[in-house]
Each structure stands twice: as C-alpha cells, then as structure tokens.
Design an enzyme around this catalytic site. Sequence first.
Site, PDB file in Angstrom:
ATOM      1  N   HIS A 230      -9.474  -5.443  11.393  1.00 17.11           N
ATOM      2  CA  HIS A 230      -9.972  -5.570   9.743  1.00 17.11           C
ATOM      3  C   HIS A 230     -11.391  -4.876  10.019  1.00 17.11           C
ATOM      4  O   HIS A 230     -12.070  -4.889   9.143  1.00 17.11           O
ATOM      5  CB  HIS A 230     -10.371  -6.823   9.545  1.00 17.11           C
ATOM      6  CG  HIS A 230      -9.138  -7.651   9.017  1.00 17.11           C
ATOM      7  ND1 HIS A 230      -8.293  -8.235   9.779  1.00 17.11           N
ATOM      8  CD2 HIS A 230      -8.557  -7.732   7.852  1.00 17.11           C
ATOM      9  CE1 HIS A 230      -7.197  -8.791   9.083  1.00 17.11           C
ATOM     10  NE2 HIS A 230      -7.391  -8.517   7.990  1.00 17.11           N
TER      11      HIS A 230
ATOM     12  N   GLU B 200       0.953  -1.253  -0.024  1.00 13.93           N
ATOM     13  CA  GLU B 200      -0.209  -0.082   0.041  1.00 13.93           C
ATOM     14  C   GLU B 200       0.829   1.233  -0.063  1.00 13.93           C
ATOM     15  O   GLU B 200       0.684   2.093  -0.733  1.00 13.93           O
ATOM     16  CB  GLU B 200      -0.974  -0.074   1.265  1.00 13.93           C
ATOM     17  CG  GLU B 200      -2.049  -0.885   1.193  1.00 13.93           C
ATOM     18  CD  GLU B 200      -1.916  -2.436   1.247  1.00 13.93           C
ATOM     19  OE1 GLU B 200      -0.457  -2.590   1.686  1.00 13.93           O
ATOM     20  OE2 GLU B 200      -2.632  -3.136   1.427  1.00 13.93           O
TER      21      GLU B 200
HETATM   22  C1  LIG Z   1      -1.202  -4.577   4.591  1.00 19.82           C
HETATM   23  C2  LIG Z   1      -2.150  -5.671   3.818  1.00 19.82           C
HETATM   24  N1  LIG Z   1      -2.567  -5.419   2.651  1.00 19.82           N
HETATM   25  C3  LIG Z   1      -3.600  -6.293   2.353  1.00 19.82           C
HETATM   26  C4  LIG Z   1      -4.002  -7.495   2.981  1.00 19.82           C
HETATM   27  C5  LIG Z   1      -5.045  -8.324   2.507  1.00 19.82           C
HETATM   28  N2  LIG Z   1      -4.307  -9.689   2.126  1.00 19.82           N
HETATM   29  C6  LIG Z   1      -4.409 -10.890   3.102  1.00 19.82           C
HETATM   30  S1  LIG Z   1      -3.828 -12.232   2.440  1.00 19.82           S
HETATM   31  C7  LIG Z   1      -3.485 -11.503   0.996  1.00 19.82           C
HETATM   32  C8  LIG Z   1      -2.870 -12.302  -0.155  1.00 19.82           C
HETATM   33  C9  LIG Z   1      -1.513 -12.960   0.338  1.00 19.82           C
HETATM   34  O1  LIG Z   1      -1.027 -13.673  -0.768  1.00 19.82           O
HETATM   35  P1  LIG Z   1       0.483 -14.117  -0.579  1.00 19.82           P
HETATM   36  O2  LIG Z   1       1.299 -13.320   0.100  1.00 19.82           O
HETATM   37  O3  LIG Z   1       0.861 -14.976  -1.835  1.00 19.82           O
HETATM   38  O4  LIG Z   1       0.222 -15.214   0.579  1.00 19.82           O
HETATM   39  P2  LIG Z   1      -0.808 -16.535   0.359  1.00 19.82           P
HETATM   40  O5  LIG Z   1      -1.774 -16.400   1.546  1.00 19.82           O
HETATM   41  O6  LIG Z   1      -1.111 -16.762  -0.982  1.00 19.82           O
HETATM   42  O7  LIG Z   1       0.183 -17.742   0.880  1.00 19.82           O
HETATM   43  C10 LIG Z   1      -3.872 -10.122   0.946  1.00 19.82           C
HETATM   44  C11 LIG Z   1      -3.875  -9.240  -0.170  1.00 19.82           C
HETATM   45  C12 LIG Z   1      -3.291  -7.557   4.269  1.00 19.82           C
HETATM   46  N3  LIG Z   1      -3.781  -8.695   5.066  1.00 19.82           N
HETATM   47  N4  LIG Z   1      -2.681  -6.583   4.709  1.00 19.82           N
END
Ligand SMILES: Cc1ncc(C[n+]2csc(CCOP(=O)(O)OP(=O)(O)O)c2C)c(N)n1
Length: 458
Positions: free
Chosen positions: A262, A193
């Site tokens: 959240h 962000e």
């Molecule tokens: C600062 C922030 N931005 C966005 C999110 C929302 N969010 C939670 S999990 C996720 C995707 C995570 O993807 P990845 O890093 O590939 O991990 P995975 O869960 O797929 O292993 C997002 C965008 C968050 N929790 N915190």
Amino acid sequence: MTDILMPALSPTMEEGTLTKWHIKAGDVVSAGQVIAEIETDKATMEVEAVDEGEVLEILVPEGSENVKVNTPIARLAGEDGAAAPAPKADAPKADAPLPIATSGSGETEEKTDDTAVGPKVQLRDPEIPADAKLVKTTIRDALRDAMAEEMRRDDRVFLIGEEVAQYQGAYKVSRELLQEFGDKRVVDTPITEHGFAGLGVGAAMAGLKPIVEFMTWNFGMQAIDHIINSAAKTLYMSGGQIRAPIVFRGPNGAASRVAAQHSQDYSAWYAQVPGLKVIAPYDAADAKGLLKAAIRDPNPVVFLEHEMMYGLEFDVPDVEDYVVPIGKAKVRREGTDVTITAHSRMVGFALQAAEKLAEEGISCEVVDLRTLRPLDHETIVESVKKTNRLVSAEEGWGPMGVGAEVVARVIEHAFDYLDAPPLRVHQEDVPLPYAANLEVLSLPGADKIIKAVKQVIA
Ligand SMILES: Cc1ncc(C[n+]2csc(CCOP(=O)(O)OP(=O)(O)O)c2C)c(N)n1
C-alpha cells in the site's frame, strides 16, 4: 522516549474520543498488545503497541473527547519510533464505509503534516499576475476545484472510480461533485480497476474525456495493461488516427504504516512509457493548474498525487482559469552552490534541507520537476550550469529511477560544467517495511538530502 500520538482512523478523521486505556504508567507493553480504545462517529478502534517499552506517562486521560489527531496521548521509554502505535480497525459502523481504513491505509495524511511543510517564500509562476489574490487551499480542494471547473467547461469530462460519488472520494477529493454534476458524470464503480480503467480508455477513444480515479495507485496496478498497452500505445498503433484523452489520477507514494503493498512510488514506472504524460505536483497551485492542463490534454496522463499531502494548505492564485503548462519544471528556491531536483513530497524535504544548509552558508537551488514525462531538462541543466553540482531526490527506489534519468540528462547536456559526481537520494532498495522504525530508516527525507549535498560540495 517515544510519544504515542492520537491515530487517524480514516483519511478524514480530525479528532476522536479516547474511550479506554488498557495500560497505566509503569506497565511494560509488548508488541501487538492492545493499549487503548478510540472512537469516532464512524468506528471504534483498538490501538496496539508495535514494540515493547515501559509506559512513562499517560498524557490524555480516558473519557477525553475531541482529542485531535496527532496529539501525544502517552509516553513510552525506548528508542524513537520503536513503540509507535498501530491502529487496528474494529467494528466500523454499518452506515459509514471506511474503504481506506479497511484497506490498511487508515492512518495516513494528517500524521505527516509537519514533515512536508511548504516553503516560507514561494517563487511565483511567471503566469500568475503580480496582483493576483492568493487563497489558502488544501491540495484535496485544489484537485476538486480543477475537476469541477473542467467539468463545467466541457461536458465530455466525467469522473469514474471506487467511492468517488456517494462517498465523495476515499480522500474526499470529489466532494460535492455528484451533487453538482449528477450520477452520469460522477460514477461509482465496483472494486474492478481493470474493468473501469478499460471502460475509461474505451470512452476516451470514443470521444469522451474521462478522469479515472484509483483509490490509490497501488490498486492501479490491476489496470496497468489498459494504461500502458491501450491508452499509451493506441495513437502510435493506429497511425495517429485514434486518441485516448484520459487522466488516470489518485494517491501515490509512501503512506504511513500501511506496508509494502500500500505504500510505493510509481513515478519511474509510468515515466518510462512513451505515449504517456506523467505529472507529480508538489503544492496546491500546481495540483490545480496541472490537473486542469491534464484534463485538457489530448493524450493519456498519469497524475500522481501524494497520499500524505491532501490535507496540506498552500497558496492558490484566485484567477479565472489557472492552468499550469505540462512539461515545465519550477525553480522553487534560487541558490548558487548545488542544484537539488525533486518532485511531489520530496520538494518539501528539499526546501527544508536548503533552509538548514543556508544556516551553514551553503546555497541550494531547488528545482521542482512537476512533470516527469516530458522531463524539462533545460531548466535542470540551466541550474547545474550555474551551481556545477547536482543532487537528485526522489521517494521511489533508486535503480532505474527518476534520479537516474535526471543525472543522465545532466551528464549528456552539462558534463563539462560538473565539478563533482552527481548524487541520488532515494528510498532504500527494499519494499517499504511496516515496522515504524524500519519505515523511517527506509524513506528519504531532509536529513539524507543534507548529507548528499555535503558530500557533493566536499
Ligand atoms: C484492488 C483493490 N482495490 C481497492 C482496494 C481498497 N479496498 C479495500 S477494502 C475495500 C472495500 C471492500 O468492500 P467489500 O468487498 O464489500 O468488503 P467488506 O470489507 O465491506 O466486507 C476497498 C475498496 C483494495 N484493497 N484492492
């Protein structure tokens, strides 16, 4: 007695298969116990009980397909809300990312459609021609249409954020924008962000018109320095030479069962900052008209959508270029005994309260603030001069809040008209709890507004 409802695994889930029950009538469940498994085309999920209680009845047998979200699936003995289910994400299929579910916001808007219903009779904006056709539109689509129309109108406008392109938005607000405008104007970003908000501010200063989407405003906190120190202050600090025409938008406010980090309302946070405009619409027409105005505005705009309202439908006027002016409140219901001010989802609760109070002969005027900065205190003051009483309602915390500002303005401009001290309705002064029963107790709703109204007219 508590009904366990079919949970939503993702913001867009409408139905699923109840594949397995782990409980039967007569069982006593304990908190954290897995009670069922649910499958959609995207994921399989275990449902946990949040609190203990005896299972009175299984309402939907296992193996049932196409069970709509929010359908009661089982009945527990116990206090209302105390044994609501907590969905637990389990093994999302690889080809279907569930960013919101994995961030803990999986069970969100559909659940609340009944609590934020629209008004039965809507007062029309003066700018809508009387013969304009009204089209039922969800808030999600109204926002999408606003962005699409402005992107067609001005090729400097582009959208940037997490999952806005390929996935069409975590809440599907950018549906089909990538297909129409291509990947130079609908840009997916990493989970940064601070990075993409900064990039947006730089692009705005260089002459483009970015729309920065935060997956929720909770994550926008990572970018708050760019919003306040760069976007909001640059016009002042450059002696009027550098503008930052940019819209920061995304879901705000209390979500459902996703806990404190959240689930919070940023209205007052941003509405305090000179250099920003802050908009928090209630219905789909305002969401569309105000977002179009925000995109055209030469200043940075913080646009707060409500996380639990994207799926709600409202009338939107089918007119060529529907733009609602920033900085004008709207009287949504006329009344004579008390003025209730509200914004975003609280407007729905204020209207519900007004309807219930009308049955008891109490006439409420409901003023939808729509824009928090600049705040249209003239409309509020005008209303209080008529009703002589004020209740402000907001979803955020009370101290230093939007209601505090509304009350201060009314005291400043209409002190002599007040027949009773104004009252503020707001969230309890705690981070929003995860437990369903405490969450309900913490958040303001129609009941708290009714109580406050009765107190100010007593
Ligand atoms: C600062 C922030 N931005 C966005 C999110 C929302 N969010 C939670 S999990 C996720 C995707 C995570 O993807 P990845 O890093 O590939 O991990 P995975 O869960 O797929 O292993 C997002 C965008 C968050 N929790 N915190």
